[in-house]
Design an enzyme around this catalytic site. Sequence first.
Site, PDB file in Angstrom:
ATOM      1  N   GLY A  45       4.366   1.136  -1.663  1.00 31.56           N
ATOM      2  CA  GLY A  45       4.153  -0.186  -2.143  1.00 31.56           C
ATOM      3  C   GLY A  45       3.389  -0.445  -3.159  1.00 31.56           C
ATOM      4  O   GLY A  45       2.638   0.552  -3.630  1.00 31.56           O
ATOM      5  N   GLN A  50      -2.905  -3.622  -9.028  1.00 34.24           N
ATOM      6  CA  GLN A  50      -3.143  -2.504  -9.278  1.00 34.24           C
ATOM      7  C   GLN A  50      -2.390  -2.030 -10.733  1.00 34.24           C
ATOM      8  O   GLN A  50      -2.604  -0.756 -11.382  1.00 34.24           O
ATOM      9  CB  GLN A  50      -2.202  -1.514  -8.173  1.00 34.24           C
ATOM     10  CG  GLN A  50      -3.141  -1.762  -7.015  1.00 34.24           C
ATOM     11  CD  GLN A  50      -1.934  -0.815  -5.852  1.00 34.24           C
ATOM     12  OE1 GLN A  50      -1.122  -1.197  -5.328  1.00 34.24           O
ATOM     13  NE2 GLN A  50      -2.455   0.367  -5.704  1.00 34.24           N
ATOM     14  N   HIS A 143      -1.271  -3.693   3.957  1.00 37.42           N
ATOM     15  CA  HIS A 143      -2.123  -2.785   3.037  1.00 37.42           C
ATOM     16  C   HIS A 143      -1.957  -3.731   1.638  1.00 37.42           C
ATOM     17  O   HIS A 143      -3.010  -3.738   0.933  1.00 37.42           O
ATOM     18  CB  HIS A 143      -1.575  -1.517   2.954  1.00 37.42           C
ATOM     19  CG  HIS A 143      -2.236  -0.607   1.852  1.00 37.42           C
ATOM     20  ND1 HIS A 143      -3.118   0.332   2.032  1.00 37.42           N
ATOM     21  CD2 HIS A 143      -2.057  -0.746   0.602  1.00 37.42           C
ATOM     22  CE1 HIS A 143      -3.550   0.953   1.085  1.00 37.42           C
ATOM     23  NE2 HIS A 143      -3.199   0.380   0.096  1.00 37.42           N
ATOM     24  N   HIS A 147      -4.341  -6.009  -1.094  1.00 42.30           N
ATOM     25  CA  HIS A 147      -4.628  -6.111  -2.464  1.00 42.30           C
ATOM     26  C   HIS A 147      -4.841  -7.461  -3.283  1.00 42.30           C
ATOM     27  O   HIS A 147      -5.703  -7.628  -4.191  1.00 42.30           O
ATOM     28  CB  HIS A 147      -3.703  -5.120  -3.101  1.00 42.30           C
ATOM     29  CG  HIS A 147      -3.961  -3.614  -2.943  1.00 42.30           C
ATOM     30  ND1 HIS A 147      -4.875  -3.086  -3.645  1.00 42.30           N
ATOM     31  CD2 HIS A 147      -3.000  -2.665  -2.593  1.00 42.30           C
ATOM     32  CE1 HIS A 147      -4.858  -1.837  -3.563  1.00 42.30           C
ATOM     33  NE2 HIS A 147      -3.740  -1.224  -2.745  1.00 42.30           N
TER      34      HIS A 147
END
Length: 192
Positions: A45, A50, A143, A147
């Site tokens: 992922g 990011q 998860h 983010h």
Amino acid sequence: MILPIIAYGDPVLRKVSVDIDKDYPNLKQLIADMFETMYHARGVGLAAPQVGLDIRLFMVDASPFDDDDEDKPELKSFKRVFINAYILDESGKEWPFNEGCLSIPEIREDVNRLSNIKIKYVDENFVAHEEDYNGILARIIQHEYDHIEGKLFIDKISPIKKRLIAKKLDAITKGLVKPDYKMKYPAAKKRR
Ligand code: NI
């Protein structure tokens, strides 16, 4: 194009991301680049923060998990883009799973999360979906969803464990931990 992955310590990883619309500049290319970046780093992922963008966009490809478990053919074909996602409900039992994160290389910890989620989002064509997930798929989505809410898996570990990894986190921020994929470190950024 492979994009550098933003390392732990950069404030963009702590922002609550914002919705985007169809006209977001070069969205198609961005999605293609993020998939390329994710595969290059062997991630399952990747979320927009990011790669330095505080927008509600993440993608998942669960196929690497299929090797571990032949009973789960749904993982092999699970490749999705989530835009403007909102988790509507989390339920079930808490269970531990060993998580890692491309922004926090060389650290893995068991994280407890609830087993079931209900999520709404639009896909890369801005078609709306509302879906339920459980097990590994829910876990990967939770998860990545964290983010875009400015959260990281290490927020969910015990204070003792957090103290044990504090030096390593500091080393990541300073650019002293170098995985075999391209990263952008907050300390290096300040020098520009
Ligand atoms: Ni992550």
